[in-house]
Design an enzyme around this catalytic site. Structure first.
Site, PDB file in Angstrom:
ATOM      1  N   SER A   1       4.094   3.049   7.796  1.00  0.00           N
ATOM      2  CA  SER A   1       4.181   1.926   6.853  1.00  0.00           C
ATOM      3  C   SER A   1       5.079   1.416   6.318  1.00  0.00           C
ATOM      4  CB  SER A   1       3.482   2.473   6.463  1.00  0.00           C
ATOM      5  OG  SER A   1       1.891   2.842   6.442  1.00  0.00           O
TER       6      SER A   1
ATOM      7  N   ASP B   1      -0.309  -7.961   1.548  1.00  0.00           N
ATOM      8  CA  ASP B   1      -0.170  -6.167   1.835  1.00  0.00           C
ATOM      9  C   ASP B   1       2.250  -6.511   1.938  1.00  0.00           C
ATOM     10  OD1 ASP B   1       0.317  -3.698   2.433  1.00  0.00           O
ATOM     11  OD2 ASP B   1      -0.464  -2.574   3.733  1.00  0.00           O
TER      12      ASP B   1
ATOM     13  N   HIS C   1       0.366  -1.248  -0.065  1.00  0.00           N
ATOM     14  CA  HIS C   1       0.037  -0.041  -0.090  1.00  0.00           C
ATOM     15  C   HIS C   1       0.688   1.106  -0.248  1.00  0.00           C
ATOM     16  CE1 HIS C   1       0.555  -0.401   4.433  1.00  0.00           C
ATOM     17  NE2 HIS C   1       0.146   1.402   4.250  1.00  0.00           N
TER      18      HIS C   1
END
Length: 317
Positions: A224, A127, A79
């Site tokens: 992230s 992910d 992502h």
């Protein structure tokens, strides 16, 4: 005249940056936010997390994180590839993400960004992604590849998560320009999928880690794609998503690196990968598409790009 040109250029860069809309992928049902930061952290030491890298945009601003697994390749979250905030560079061997870093800093250009083919932006399953850079990173005393874990972290084990992200849930919070670390514990997946927590949002290939009772130690916005390690110099998990940051009963969710060993190995030996399109400055039609539906953002960014075109023409003479 050169000073005027420089001022105009800086103004234009600022205009584009201010016009970018904030990207925050969420699960509407569970309120899951995939922009991460370190909560309750302490400063890391040089070389302590030797594979940690910063994924940066065209202005060398920190967007996401990743982990070096060999001189050419980085593992990160799928992502982190966002049209609203395109990344183009990987920076390593520096504890800071300020514009001017330490003399040890190394930066490489991204030439391939390969997300897992079954990654879902709705559930965040799979992910994980692999980045290939244009030139190999130099291995130093404080920077180099990390091993990949061969097994899923066991329940109750202490792990450490690191990052440059936000340090609180406050809307006024900002990223940490110095690398931070905090300890978390792997939580039973049955708890994380229970009605007290994520209500079934966890899928195969994920595990959860945090502190269920008091909370207060977690990853959050800006972290992230970064690493969670449960053994020395070992990448165990990739920071993926969570319900806000550091909340009781809502540990952070990580992609289990061991589950993707075969897929990652295949990417590493594949010579012809899809080219990664990245330009230091966005094309006007792409800017329009990125901000479609947000008229204010569209207007400001498109105007900035138009000004930039004029400025670049002036600077070229």
């Amino acid at each position: 005249m050169s000073l005027v040109k420089l001022c105009l250029f800086v103004f234009c860069v600022c205009a584009i940056q201010c016009g970018e809309s904030k990207y925050s992928p969420q699960f509407e049902k569970n309120g899951v936010n995939a922009d991460f930061r370190i909560i309750g952290g302490k400063p890391a030491k040089a070389g302590e997390f030797r594979g940690q890298v910063s994924l940066q945009n065209r202005f060398y601003a920190h967007i996401c994180a990743g982990t070096l697994i060999d001189p050419f390749h980085i593992v990160t979250a799928a992502h982190c590839h966002q049209r609203q905030k395109p990344i183009g560079y990987v920076m390593g061997d520096d504890l800071t993400v300020t514009l001017h870093g330490n003399e040890t800093r190394q930066r490489r250009k991204i030439v391939h960004f390969v997300p897992h083919p079954e990654f879902s932006r709705e559930t965040f399953q799979n992910d994980i992604a692999v980045i290939r850079v244009d030139e190999p990173f130099k291995v130093t005393e404080t920077f180099g590849p990390m091993h990949r874990s061969n097994s899923t972290p066991t329940k109750g084990i202490r792990c450490t998560v690191v990052g440059w992200g936000y340090t609180s849930n406050s809307e006024d919070s900002d990223i940490s320009y110095n690398l931070l670390k905090t300890d978390v514990f792997v939580i039973d997946i049955n708890f994380c999928n229970s009605s007290f927590s994520y209500e079934g949002a966890m899928k195969p290939g994920m595990f959860c880690a945090g502190r269920t009772k008091g909370g207060g130690h977690d990853a959050c916005q800006g972290d992230s794609g970064g690493l969670l390690t449960c053994a020395p110099r070992t990448l165990s998990g990739v920071i993926s998503f969570g319900n806000e940051c550091g909340l009781p009963n809502f540990p952070g969710i990580y992609s289990d690196v061991s589950m993707y060993k075969d897929w990652i190995d295949k990417i590493l030996i594949t010579k012809d990968l899809p080219e990664y399109e990245f330009s230091p400055f966005p094309k006007p039609h792409l800017v329009y598409e990125m901000n479609k539906g947000n008229s204010a953002a569209t207007s400001s960014v498109t105007t900035a790009v138009a000004i930039l075109s004029v400025i670049l023409a002036i600077l070229s003479h």
